[in-house]
Design an enzyme around this catalytic site. Structure first.
Site, mmCIF file in Angstrom:
data_model
loop_
_atom_site.group_PDB
_atom_site.id
_atom_site.type_symbol
_atom_site.label_atom_id
_atom_site.label_comp_id
_atom_site.label_asym_id
_atom_site.label_seq_id
_atom_site.Cartn_x
_atom_site.Cartn_y
_atom_site.Cartn_z
ATOM 1 N N ASP A 1 0.716 -1.168 -0.089
ATOM 2 C CA ASP A 1 0.027 -0.177 0.067
ATOM 3 C C ASP A 1 0.794 1.220 0.105
ATOM 4 O O ASP A 1 2.082 1.075 0.065
ATOM 5 C CB ASP A 1 -1.000 -0.019 1.219
ATOM 6 C CG ASP A 1 -2.172 0.791 0.829
ATOM 7 O OD1 ASP A 1 -2.467 1.948 0.042
ATOM 8 O OD2 ASP A 1 -3.387 0.780 1.457
HETATM 9 C C1 NOJ Z 1 -4.088 4.024 0.301
HETATM 10 C C2 NOJ Z 1 -5.288 3.005 0.313
HETATM 11 O O1 NOJ Z 1 -5.184 2.228 1.381
HETATM 12 C C3 NOJ Z 1 -5.350 2.034 -0.757
HETATM 13 O O2 NOJ Z 1 -6.516 1.293 -0.976
HETATM 14 C C4 NOJ Z 1 -5.210 2.581 -1.971
HETATM 15 O O3 NOJ Z 1 -5.414 1.617 -3.328
HETATM 16 C C5 NOJ Z 1 -3.601 3.502 -2.258
HETATM 17 N N1 NOJ Z 1 -3.748 4.356 -1.175
HETATM 18 C C6 NOJ Z 1 -3.414 4.045 -3.457
HETATM 19 O O4 NOJ Z 1 -4.193 5.417 -3.566
#
Ligand code: NOJ
Length: 767
Positions: free
Chosen positions: A304
């Site tokens: 993530d």
């Molecule tokens: C953080 C989020 O937790 C995740 O779900 C997302 O895909 C990423 N940011 C990228 O934007």
């Protein structure tokens, strides 16, 4: 009670037993698309030519600042501007760009990689296409209320068609985290509290995003996230730590991931949280032993957003270099946004801290992914501005958004058949902060890519269906969390002048989603004061709830004669709500999350385990039982619950046998009848309970559901099959096992009612 015979095996050493357990209903074997499995000679040849810097580049994903959708979304971390990014692409230091939009700019960016870099490796363009793109569909939690995997597949397909036309290959969706605590803001993004519903919808969404042919111009790679157990953050507090038994991890939180892989997902995103003390992003046991070892996953794991770097804040890595080392050794193939792989992998490999074989394995996987979607044969796939024009915000997508919206609405209450309202002959007051508001219809991801000009507010949607649009009076009364000068007075006057009040209250868009945990599930106080003032006018009130989670309802909102759970429904929200309010569509949604009586009950979910002191049937009993001092530990509206304008009755429950052989199938049938005057759809649900087991078991577990559409007066037989595999659970030493003995089952309208029967699972060899 028969003594228990166990079967199964430790998860690591007996994968077959495992797959035939939790995975059984979805038929979960990890599916690796053939193109992906056949990593071509081309990959090996290129690998031999790559420098370690170029390899680290292929393993790095950065926010696309060349074509950002909404300016600089995260200035603290987005250190690279468009120029620097282009230079780095040409230097081979970037493999994936994320969250950019627009085919033309993507085309030029791809040219920089394919014509401007030494190895000419095309970029992957990824994005958070969660529930729509330009045209927005209901938030995933709302859509889960449809209990309709076919619908989820269609909306995911439509989202992929639009997003891929805008130069995207890969979506960071579906979110498959099972969420049992409504305080957590990201409940909105998933399928709710049940692992079975979560599996069915995860698979449907993967099928929808990816389509039949990964190489097709409109196919998008799907990414189940967040691996794993993000939905179990302690106290529902975003990013908090997770303390979880192995059994609950395996039975509740992992199955939707397996279902997504079985449906063909080739990538997965690691979670921000730790799991029992080890951050998910450095969790070798999860990322490598379980995912690759037990399940045979051959795809790509992406971290993530800066989750690798956050290993330092977790206190798990000493510094950034250590974080990069731990992440890649644990099994993170692609580092998202932190830049740690570009910065540290060359030195980590040179010093021997990370074997080059580990890096090469990750590079092979990323390259195989690019190959699987045809990027090496056609780097310019999905980068056609003409297609973008033709496939964006089409009438068909908008019609689907409206259909999905209406099917996601749950009728919670309808005293004396107050709904549907007639389209003529009544003066209607539409009151509340969401009455004519267009900024809170999309949900938490709505700010990203949506074409907000498409947003239909409630007032517009309702007026469009009224014989006399002038019969709708609209007053906000207050804003979501603040007062509006003179708002209450105008709202009360509107209620007094009307025959019926539609009260649109609930959460604002920015109260749900990532980093939006709440301690309290109530409607903001100012809206409650407005509701009390309006209700005092004495007119019948229909509550239109706006929300991204289950709410705690109280006072006049809870006691209103009619309540619709309308969530955040996307671009066509106003039209979809009007369809249900006026009866153009008969509501058929069912709750994918339990509405508690009180926020203090959270985490609250229908499938909790049995206690030694279950609450007594008498709500007034004050014994020493599992209940709160002031309330029973029940739901106000339970999981699976929802009404329609037509009455449905279940009858004639029959079991093919009361004694299920070890390798046999139990066929369960019942009759569903539409007793109303309207055509309607009903969701018939199958629940089981293991009466006595070597582990305390859930009071009920959903094992199947079926949508039944019936004309007035018509009936139909519904059928479910159960096998031993559906009765398994995780016991000693992480064994999946089935135990012979008595089981209860219910064919039901919700998780708390139904026609009941029981059967016995016989030991092996006993007929
Ligand atoms: C953080 C989020 O937790 C995740 O779900 C997302 O895909 C990423 N940011 C990228 O934007």
């Amino acid at each position: 009670m028969t003594s228990k015979t166990t079967t199964g095996g430790p998860l690591g050493s007996n994968r077959r037993a495992f797959l035939s357990g939790a995975a059984a209903l979805a038929g979960l074997a990890v599916a690796t698309p053939r193109a992906f499995a056949r990593a071509s000679g081309r990959i090996e040849a290129l690998l031999a030519e790559m420098t370690i810097e170029e390899k680290a580049g292929q393993l790095s994903c950065f926010a696309d600042m060349i074509r950002p959708p909404v300016g600089d979304m995260n200035p603290l971390v987005n250190l690279r501007n468009a120029q620097t990014l282009t230079a780095e692409i040409k230097a081979g230091r970037i493999g994936v760009l994320m969250n950019g939009v627009g085919a033309q700019a993507a085309l030029e960016t791809q040219k920089a990689a394919v014509e401007g870099s030494r190895l000419k490796i095309p970029l992957l363009f990824a994005a958070d296409v969660i529930h729509g793109f330009r045209t927005v569909f209901p938030i995933p939690l709302a859509e889960a209320a449809s209990f309709d995997p076919h619908l989820a597949e269609r909306t995911a397909r439509a989202a992929a068609s639009e997003a891929s036309a805008s130069g995207l290959h890969w979506t960071f969706a579906p979110m498959v985290d099972v969420a049992r605590d409504q305080r957590w803001g990201r409940v909105a993004e998933g399928a709710g509290e049940d692992p079975y519903l979560g599996q069915v919808l995860a698979a449907a969404r993967v099928r929808g995003f990816q389509g039949r042919d990964l190489k097709a111009d409109d196919s998008m790679l799907a990414t189940p996230k967040h691996f794993a157990a993000y939905g179990a953050v302690t106290a529902g507090l975003e990013y908090n730590s997770v303390e979880l038994s192995e059994a609950t991890l395996r039975e509740v939180h992992l199955p939707p991931f397996q279902a997504a892989f079985a449906a063909g997902a080739m990538t997965v995103m690691s979670a921000f949280n730790d799991v029992n003390g080890v951050p998910a992003t450095a969790n070798k046991r999860l990322l490598t032993d379980v995912l690759r070892g037990e399940w045979g996953f051959k795809g790509v794991v992406i971290s993530d957003y800066t989750a690798d770097q956050e290993l330092v804040a977790h206190g798990y890595a000493a510094d950034d270099r250590d974080a990069a080392r731990l992440a890649i050794l644990a099994g993170i193939d692609i580092s998202m946004q932190s830049g740690l792989y570009v910065r540290y992998l060359p030195e980590l490999v040179a010093s021997g801290a990370v074997p080059i074989a580990t890096v090469d394995a990750a590079v092979r996987r990323v390259r195989a992914l690019k190959e699987a979607i045809g990027l090496f044969d056609n780097p310019y796939r999905s980068l056609d501005p003409d297609a973008e024009r033709a496939r964006t915000a089409t009438p068909a997508a908008r019609a689907l958004s409206r259909e999905a919206g209406a099917r996601s609405i749950v009728l919670l209450k309808n005293d004396k058949g107050l709904l549907p309202l007639p389209k003529a002959g009544k003066r209607i007051a539409l009151i509340g902060p969401f009455a004519d508001d267009r900024d809170n219809v999309l949900g938490a991801w709505g700010g990203f890519f949506a074409d907000r000009r498409l947003n239909v507010d409630l007032a517009t949607g309702l007026r469009a269906q009224l014989a006399d649009p002038g019969s709708l009076i609209v007053e906000r009364g207050c804003e979501v969390e603040t007062t509006l000068a003179g708002g209450f007075e105008r709202a009360v006057a509107a209620a007094q002048a009307a025959d019926v009040v539609l009260l649109a209250v609930g959460e604002g868009q920015d109260m749900t989603g990532e980093a939006k945990s709440r301690t309290d599930l109530r409607i903001p106080p100012v809206q409650m004061r407005l509701a009390e003032a309006v209700a005092a006018a004495g007119k019948p009130v229909v509550v239109l709830l706006r929300h991204g989670r289950a709410l705690q309802l109280e006072g006049v909102v809870r006691d209103a004669p009619a309540i619709l759970a309308t969530w955040f429904l996307g671009s066509e929200m106003g039209n979809a709500v009007a369809d249900v309010v006026f009866g153009t569509v008969n509501p058929s949604g069912r709750l994918p999350v339990s509405f508690p009586i009180d926020s203090g009950q959270e985490p609250f979910f229908y499938n909790g385990r049995t206690t030694g002191r279950p609450a007594p049937a008498d709500p007034n009993a004050q014994e020493y039982k599992a209940r709160w001092r002031s309330i029973r530990n029940d739901a106000l509206y339970p999981f699976g619950y929802g009404l329609g304008y037509a009455g449905f009755v279940l009858s004639d429950l029959k079991l093919s046998t009361a004694r299920l052989g070890w390798n046999d199938t139990l066929r369960i049938t019942a009759k569903a009848r539409n007793t109303g005057q309207t055509h309607g759809e009903h969701v018939v649900q199958l629940y089981i309970r293991d009466r006595v087991a070597s582990r305390t078991r859930p009071v009920r577990e959903l094992k199947g559901f079926q949508r039944v559409a019936l004309a007035p007066g018509a009936d139909r037989e519904v059928r479910f099959d159960l096998r031993r595999e559906n009765l398994m659970f995780v016991g000693d030493n992480d064994y999946w096992l089935a135990e012979p003995g008595m089981f209860d089952l219910w064919v039901a309208n919700s998780s708390v009612d139904g026609l009941a029967a029981s059967f016995e699972l016989l030991p092996p060899g006993q007929a």
